[in-house]
Design an enzyme around this catalytic site. Structure first.
Site, short mmCIF file in Angstrom:
data_model
loop_
_atom_site.label_atom_id
_atom_site.label_comp_id
_atom_site.label_asym_id
_atom_site.label_seq_id
_atom_site.Cartn_x
_atom_site.Cartn_y
_atom_site.Cartn_z
N ARG A 215 -6.13 50.68 85.45
CA ARG A 215 -5.85 50.74 84.00
C ARG A 215 -4.63 51.61 83.71
NH1 ARG A 215 -8.53 47.55 85.13
NH2 ARG A 215 -10.61 46.97 84.48
N SER B 261 -14.25 48.09 76.57
CA SER B 261 -14.68 49.36 77.18
C SER B 261 -13.89 50.51 76.58
CB SER B 261 -14.42 49.34 78.69
OG SER B 261 -15.10 48.27 79.26
N GLU C 266 -10.03 54.72 77.35
CA GLU C 266 -9.17 53.65 77.86
C GLU C 266 -8.18 53.16 76.78
OE1 GLU C 266 -11.02 50.50 80.35
OE2 GLU C 266 -9.87 49.12 79.10
#
Ligand SMILES: Cc1cc2nc3c(=O)[nH]c(=O)nc-3n(C[C@H](O)[C@H](O)[C@H](O)COP(=O)(O)OP(=O)(O)OC[C@H]3O[C@@H](n4cnc5c(N)ncnc54)[C@H](O)[C@@H]3O)c2cc1C
Length: 345
Positions: A171, A245, A341
């Site tokens: 990520r 998420s 995130e």
């Protein structure tokens, strides 16, 4: 030549999948190269870099606005996709930064080009996909990435980035760190394998193989499986505001992992290439009792402990408040620090 409009005081509610009601001071849409040139001129004339922040937005599915945006938001609407090159085994497909990611994946699947099928149904745009090296069901964008083109928002220079220059990680990429807000990604090229040339299908993840029930895998079948599995597990942002998420899975040193495992024998963990261990943020949050938690209109999905949701009128501050409660609780119980995130602004 198109005349690009800069709008004042525009609502961002439809421009972020949390559905947070925030405004931006200035807003424009980028549909073509001329719009990029007009954007650079406007930025220079209005001293955006010195006095005012500047934010590029695709689908707004990885953003949380805690307050109004006191700058210029440019929505990337660049469209188009094409086969750039091919050989007997591979095809190189280029898509413009504003193309819808899922529609692009389904287009590749329909052409029998394999590689992106596990990334079906991820919201957002092609141009944003390299920013956090999107990943799901055992595949990351980096696995099929060939190169991207980007325009420097200061100088207007066009750059080509090949894979090693992107510094892709879990990520992460150079575009989320050093180059944040400095480049506008205009197009991305993927190296995909022709379906009849024996692709290495990724099926050993969260029920994909079971969904196929012994059928010979194809990109279309895997894409259908991923879509069905995601629809069961994740709340649809069109129905309830969310950004997928909200926390990354923590990556721990071996020592940290062993200490966590000694106290919590059931904690899941996955070995990483560099000797580190990744653990499940969802498991840690679930153990702290947050699944289905609600504080006013901000809460945690009942389907998935990693997903923060806006039940209606939650503000960015309300949602960030719940996120902070979760982070404090997980750190207190397990000594593990969670990291958001999405980009929190
Ligand atoms: C229901 C749901 C499920 C999700 N599932 C996943 C998942 O499985 N895996 C995953 O990795 N992510 C997932 N996400 C997160 C999100 O979809 C991805 O991060 C997606 O790539 C964001 O695309 P976007 O166009 O909406 O980006 P935005 O949210 O608009 O922007 C994200 C970042 O990219 C920058 N940016 C956008 N476009 C450009 C451009 N053209 N050039 C330069 N910078 C740009 C923005 O400035 C910002 O910093 C999910 C989100 C939701 C809502």
């Amino acid at each position: 030549m198109r005349d690009m409009q800069i709008h004042k005081n525009t609502s961002l509610k439809a421009l972020n999948t949390f559905g947070v009601d925030a405004n931006t001071k200035y807003y424009c849409e980028i549909h073509c190269r001329d719009d990029i040139a007009a954007l650079l001129d406007w930025k220079a004339a209005n001293k955006v870099t010195e006095n005012m922040p500047n934010l590029l937005v695709g689908g707004g599915s990885n953003l949380l606005f805690k307050s109004d945006y006191e700058g210029l938001v440019s929505q990337i609407c660049l469209a188009g996709k094409d086969i750039a090159d091919e050989n007997e085994q591979y095809v190189y497909v280029t898509a413009a930064g504003g193309e819808n990611w899922h529609d692009f994946v389904r287009w590749c699947v329909a052409q029998q080009f394999a590689g992106l099928e596990n990334l079906s149904l991820i919201p957002g745009t092609v141009g944003a996909a390299p920013i956090q090296n999107i990943g799901a069901y055992g595949v990351e964008l980096a696995d099929c990435f060939e190169s991207l083109q980007a325009v420097d928002l200061e100088t207007g220079e066009v750059f080509e980035y090949h894979k090693s220059a992107c510094k892709f990680g879990y990520r992460e990429s150079i575009f989320k760190s050093q180059m944040l807000d400095k480049l506008l990604i205009t197009s991305v090229t993927f190296k995909l394998i022709k379906e009849d040339k024996n692709p290495e299908w990724k099926m050993d993840y969260a029920g994909v193989r079971e969904f196929l029930a012994g059928k010979e895998p194809t990109a279309a079948l895997i894409s259908d499986a991923v879509i069905a599995l995601r629809q069961c597990k994740l709340p649809d942002p069109a129905v309830i505001g969310n950004a997928g998420s909200f926390f990354k899975n923590p990556v721990l040193s071996l020592g940290e992992w062993q200490a966590l495992k000694a106290d919590n024998p059931n904690v899941p963990g996955w070995e990483q290439a560099n000797g580190l261990m990744k653990t499940s943020a969802a498991w840690l949050i679930d153990q702290c009792g947050f699944k289905g938690y609600r504080q006013g209109d901000a809460g945690v999905s009942e389907k998935h402990a990693l997903v923060l949701v806006n039940y209606g009128k939650a503000s960015g501050i309300d949602l960030w408040g719940v996120a902070q409660e979760i982070m404090a609780s997980v750190e207190n119980k397990f000594g593990v620090v969670l990291e958001a995130e999405p980009r929190v602004l």
